[in-house]
Write a protein that holds these residues in place. Structure first.
Motif, PDB file in Angstrom:
ATOM      1  N   THR B 628     -14.356 -17.362  24.272  1.00  0.00           N
ATOM      2  CA  THR B 628     -15.128 -16.218  23.799  1.00  0.00           C
ATOM      3  C   THR B 628     -14.598 -14.922  24.405  1.00  0.00           C
ATOM      4  OG1 THR B 628     -17.016 -17.698  23.721  1.00  0.00           O
ATOM      5  CG2 THR B 628     -17.472 -15.354  23.515  1.00  0.00           C
ATOM      6  N   ARG B 631     -11.404 -14.029  22.713  1.00  0.00           N
ATOM      7  CA  ARG B 631     -11.573 -13.781  21.289  1.00  0.00           C
ATOM      8  C   ARG B 631     -12.360 -12.503  21.016  1.00  0.00           C
ATOM      9  NH1 ARG B 631      -8.927 -14.626  16.864  1.00  0.00           N
ATOM     10  NH2 ARG B 631     -10.021 -15.618  15.147  1.00  0.00           N
ATOM     11  N   TYR B 632     -13.477 -12.325  21.740  1.00  0.00           N
ATOM     12  CA  TYR B 632     -14.421 -11.287  21.332  1.00  0.00           C
ATOM     13  C   TYR B 632     -14.642 -10.201  22.380  1.00  0.00           C
ATOM     14  CZ  TYR B 632     -15.457 -14.489  17.544  1.00  0.00           C
ATOM     15  OH  TYR B 632     -15.346 -15.287  16.468  1.00  0.00           O
ATOM     16  N   ALA B 633     -14.127 -10.389  23.591  1.00  0.00           N
ATOM     17  CA  ALA B 633     -14.420  -9.400  24.626  1.00  0.00           C
ATOM     18  C   ALA B 633     -13.180  -8.602  25.011  1.00  0.00           C
ATOM     19  CB  ALA B 633     -15.038 -10.085  25.855  1.00  0.00           C
ATOM     20  N   ARG B 634     -12.212  -8.590  24.117  1.00  0.00           N
ATOM     21  CA  ARG B 634     -11.005  -7.828  24.412  1.00  0.00           C
ATOM     22  C   ARG B 634     -10.697  -6.893  23.268  1.00  0.00           C
ATOM     23  NH1 ARG B 634      -7.218  -9.319  27.955  1.00  0.00           N
ATOM     24  NH2 ARG B 634      -5.607  -8.622  26.506  1.00  0.00           N
ATOM     25  N   ARG B 635     -10.215  -5.731  23.629  1.00  0.00           N
ATOM     26  CA  ARG B 635      -9.891  -4.764  22.592  1.00  0.00           C
ATOM     27  C   ARG B 635      -8.559  -5.095  21.933  1.00  0.00           C
ATOM     28  NH1 ARG B 635     -13.191  -0.641  22.015  1.00  0.00           N
ATOM     29  NH2 ARG B 635     -14.123  -0.756  24.053  1.00  0.00           N
ATOM     30  N   GLU B 636      -7.663  -5.706  22.719  1.00  0.00           N
ATOM     31  CA  GLU B 636      -6.359  -6.043  22.170  1.00  0.00           C
ATOM     32  C   GLU B 636      -6.293  -7.553  21.944  1.00  0.00           C
ATOM     33  OE1 GLU B 636      -6.427  -4.799  25.449  1.00  0.00           O
ATOM     34  OE2 GLU B 636      -6.641  -2.743  24.718  1.00  0.00           O
TER      35      GLU B 636
END
Lengths: 309, 665
Positions: B628, B631-636
């Protein structure tokens, strides 16, 4: 010291004491407020639409105004008008009820389209332009409009372009048997409301709104929202797909929803939680059968077709 | 109003698609059905659509049963029985409509699509002409597209995408279809073995009355096609022998029965042998056509009768390919004993007295039989006889008299009949031969049309045997040299393609000839691919026996299957590369043995599924959180280093997950 998040949770819990058994519509309504969007409540009369609006206004410590829309209401009755002051020898601006922080526009679809659009313009611009002067509305400015289901007599349906200005549409629905009995047995809601202490104030709300806007939407999530939009535009049963504005609304609402969960990033589940409320009123089915649930059904279909990235 | 929850899924647009598809596929059948039955079927379809539109309940079982029973009974009464193609197809169409009336679930819908495939198959039983191949392919793709549509639980998918997928599926099926076509062992008989009602076929009939050959000659339909191994003989030698008619009742000419027990007469030939191949269109009768005179070896399932007519043991119900040999210089039954020729001298008594008198006069003038024959032909040539497609009608008892002395205008059958009657009046054995005369070259083959239908005569002369005499050649020699168009000029009755060559310059005629080439190729290569052609074809590849054929079939199916499997794996392997995190998630789900719809594979939903599967613990929680986060907590997008870490964690994850072992086990 309390974090802003804890305060928000407490305000939501307090509201739940008054609006019984409707945690999801309540949370969606609050999310709309946090996402700086306007809220449309569509339901039959008497299920607590007005109570919901008043509760939110009080808990957030905001000014509250209410306009009951009728078919003979004029635009000036909402935005205000200039009155000639004989003593001063000049026109004096008399602000209308729209100059408030939380405006409950009750039974919006009973008003004529002209009056509806006056309000909707104010919502979009967050300002009122009259007599050549632009007067900004107070901050924050949050409209909660209610409307009766469209098949009721004496209503003017809001056009799609104006529906698009509402971030979310929720339905309250009849309460569950247990909650309705509690309601019948308990104290008058108005009295409870009157006692309700504000748990937030305007600056705090502002901080929360900023925190929500800062919740991270990853590239995967952006592509998920985009896939939903694209699917709505390709679907055979949908006359008009979701607009880019709808996409922004979904993102903002999902951010608020994630923030209420105390998360700093948005998950697909947040999008799914707000999607029907964001999209249903913006989707026009191609065929007019099942009119009342067309948009909602289509939104659910889209959710079930589009793969989570 | 009564609403039905079960039909909500099957809302009007969806059932509308299915009904439209079935209506289209039923169309060729409905055109053949009695109009009331087609109307009933359309009404039932409309009714079903209306039910869906209004969200009404389906009609009750009893009503449906009554309706189905009434339809079946009415069809049974109309057709007499359900044997035969038309009755069977009508029943299929009617019952498909009834099935639509009780369709509510996805399973019912699938069944309707399968019925759609049956409707398509039914059309093949009726005609295997090339245009129907296009129809078949179209129908298969449409059927598949709607079938794909049904796979989605709720939504109607855009039809364009369905069609694309269905087209790809159909394309992938083509290699398998080819394998089956070439290698599946054939049984003798037509490609689609179903006896057909012989109606609607054109061709020579088994008997002749004045007028029926000239009627046939007004059709430019293809009777058969010929491919000569060597150079084609000149047109005047191309007499295609069909039914020989010897029995005369004053009006009608009929063949002698084959069961008469007369032996097949002896044939002597001289001159070159002509090898050729006839590609015969179905005509529903037993006679075949062969160049005068046919020689051994004869094709399988055929024989020569006492009149030297080539016949098939079964009626010709499908286009047939016949390899034949002929010689155009021949001597038939030269030494036949006179008792065998009685049938060819028999005449009904008391009719055509003028003709009889004329024959007697000429016989007295003629030195021998051949002189008599010449006298008759000279008469036709010198007197003002006309050759025409529109002869005056002959009536009354003495029709030959009427023709020879009054009307003096006729088509080939009039002249042939009159000639034979004249012969018989003086005791010369003679008979009418019907068939076709001439041909028209088109590319590397020749077309013989119904307009080339012809009748001529044979007369038996002591010491020489049967001799062909064509009275038409005496009256209209152009007919024999150049064909009907040359003989008749611009008769309005003559179909366009039967006119002279000089009229063939226009585009439409040339296009039609081109089309005929395609049609001929289709018939020769596809429809005629029966047991013998298959054997010859496979022998070239060293496949001789049925067992080898089966081995080859299995091997080819396996090969095609492998290729398809390779294609599928390849197609599925490429995609995850574009999105490594999705691939990791899919692997996680596979390892956990969890099946989730693609629209419900968010981390929370995976967590819930893991909990439900009893796989939720600190490890899986850490793994899912790891996923997670990336997948979902990164800007890049996650870089390869991070991905490697997650993959490592995933590899380790199921290793610790062993089924609990029994203590002490």
């Amino acid at each position: 010291m309390d974090s802003t998040h804890d305060r928000a949770r407490r305000a939501l819990d307090a509201a739940g004491e008054i609006i019984l058994g409707k945690p999801v519509p309540l949370r969606l309504a609050f999310a709309a407020l946090l996402a700086r969007g306007h809220l449309l409540i569509e339901d039959v009369p008497g299920v607590g639409k007005t109570t919901l609006a008043q509760t939110l206004a009080r808990l957030c410590g905001l000014d509250y105004g209410r306009v009951q829309f009728t078919s003979d209401l004029l635009p000036a009755d909402i935005v205000g008008l200039s009155i000639y002051d004989r003593n001063a020898g000049a026109f004096r601006w008399q602000p209308g009820p729209v100059f408030t922080q939380v405006l409950l526009a009750d039974e919006l679809n009973r008003a004529s389209p002209k009056t509806q659009s006056a309000l909707l313009e104010a919502m979009e611009e967050r300002a009122v332009t009259a007599d050549g002067d632009t007067r900004p509305l107070p901050e924050p400015f949050f409209v909660i409009a209610t409307q009766n289901p469209l098949d009721q007599v004496g209503t003017f349906a809001l056009p799609e372009s104006q529906l698009d200005r509402f971030l979310l549409r929720v339905s309250m629905g009849y309460p569950e048997a247990r909650d309705e009995q509690a309601l019948l047995a308990g104290e008058d809601r108005r009295a409870v409301l009157a006692r309700l202490q504000p748990l937030l104030d305007a600056p705090q709300l502002e901080a929360m709104q900023q925190a929500c806007a800062a919740v991270l939407t990853s590239p995967a999530l952006v592509s998920y929202i985009h896939a939903l939009l694209a699917a709505s535009r390709e679907h055979a049963d949908i006359r008009l797909g979701l607009s880019p504005r709808a996409g922004l609304a979904i993102r903002a609402a999902a951010q608020a929803w994630a923030w209420l969960d105390d998360r700093e990033h948005v998950l697909p589940e947040d999008v799914q939680a707000v999607f029907v409320a964001c999209a249903a009123h913006r989707l026009q089915p191609r065929q007019a059968h099942h009119e009342s649930h067309g948009g909602e059904h289509l939104a659910r279909v889209l959710l079930s077709t589009v793969a989570v990235p | 109003m009564a609403r039905d929850n079960a039909t909500e899924w099957l809302a009007a647009p969806r059932i509308g698609r299915i009904l439209a598809l079935l209506g289209l596929l039923s169309l060729p059948h409905m055109l053949q059905m009695p109009p009331w039955a087609s109307a009933a079927v359309l009404l039932i379809g409309a009714w079903r659509l209306w039910i869906a539109r209004r969200g009404l309940r389906l009609p009750p079982l009893l009503l449906r049963l009554l309706l189905a029973g009434a339809l079946a009974t009415a069809l049974a009464l109309h057709y007499g029985s359900f044997n035969g193609l038309e009755a069977g197809m009508a029943l299929l169409v009617a019952m498909t409509a009834m099935k639509a009336l009780e369709t509510r679930s996805r399973r019912d819908c699938r069944l309707l699509i399968y019925l759609g495939f049956l409707l398509l198959l039914g059309q093949v039983l009726r005609s295997q002409d090339m245009p129907w191949l296009v129809w078949m392919l179209l129908g298969v793709v449409l059927n598949l597209a709607v079938l794909i549509d049904l796979q989605h639980p709720q939504a109607l998918l855009p039809m364009r995408g369905n069609l694309r997928r269905a087209g790809l599926l159909a394309l992938k099926a083509i290699p398998l279809a080819l394998v089956f076509f070439v290698l599946f062992p054939r049984i003798p008989g037509p490609l689609w073995g179903l006896p057909q009602e012989g109606s609607g076929r054109t061709g020579l009939s088994d008997s002749m009355e004045p007028g029926n050959v000239s009627q046939l000659a007004q059709s430019d339909a293809v009777a058969f096609r010929v491919r000569f191994d060597g150079p084609a003989p000149p047109n005047r030698e191309l007499y295609w022998r069909g039914p020989v008619l010897s029995r005369f009742d004053g009006i009608r000419w009929d063949p002698l029965p084959d069961e008469g027990g007369l032996p097949v007469p002896a044939l002597q030939t001289s001159g070159p042998l002509i090898d050729y191949e006839i590609q015969l269109e179905a005509h529903g009768r037993k006679y075949l056509l062969a160049l005068d005179m046919p020689l051994a070896p004869l094709p399988a399932q055929t024989y020569l009768n006492a009149d030297y007519v080539l016949k098939s043991r079964q009626p010709v119900m499908d286009a047939r390919l016949l390899p034949l040999r002929a010689s155009t210089r021949w001597e038939l039954a030269a030494d036949a004993p006179r008792w065998q020729l009685g049938n060819y001298r028999r005449m009904p008594s008391g009719i055509n007295p003028q003709t009889q008198a004329l024959a007697a006069t000429w016989a007295a003038e003629s030195a021998d039989s051949e002189a008599f024959v010449d006298r008759v032909l000279r008469h036709f040539r010198q007197q003002p006889y006309r050759y025409t497609l529109e002869p005056p009608r002959l009536t009354g008892r003495h029709r030959i008299d009427q023709f020879l002395f009054e009307t003096r205008a006729g088509f080939c059958e009039h002249y042939a009949a009159a000639f034979v009657v004249l012969m018989r009046f003086v005791g010369l054995p003679a008979r009418v031969v019907t068939g076709y005369q001439g041909s028209e070259p088109n590319g590397d083959y020749h077309i013989v049309r119904q307009s080339d239908a012809h009748a001529w005569a044979e007369v038996w002369i002591e010491g020489r045997g049967w001799m062909r005499v064509d009275p038409t050649a005496a009256i209209a020699p152009e007919r024999i040299e150049y064909g009907l168009g040359a003989a008749l000029g611009d008769s309005a009755l003559l179909p366009g393609l039967a006119r002279g060559y000089e009229r063939r310059r226009d585009l439409a005629a040339r296009l039609l000839l081109q089309w005929d080439r395609l049609d001929a190729a289709w018939n020769r290569t596809v429809l005629a691919f029966g047991p013998s052609l298959q054997r010859d074809f496979l022998r070239r590849f060293g496949v001789n026996e049925l067992r080898d054929m089966l081995y080859a079939l299995v091997a080819a199916i396996a090969l095609v299957g492998l290729l398809l499997a390779a294609q599928v794996t390849w197609a599925h392997r490429r995609k995850p590369e574009a999105d490594p995190l999705r691939a990791i998630r899919e692997r996680l789900l596979r390892r956990a043995g969890i099946e989730l719809p693609p629209a419900q594979r968010g981390p929370r939903q995976i967590e819930a599924a893991l909990r439900e599967a009893g796989l939720w613990d600190a490890d899986s929680e850490r793994l899912l959180a790891h996923y997670t986060r990336l997948r979902y907590a990164r800007r890049e997008p996650a870089d390869p280093e991070l991905l490697r870490g997650l993959r490592r964690a995933l590899r380790a994850w199921p290793a610790r997950r062993r089924p609990p072992r029994a203590p002490g086990g």
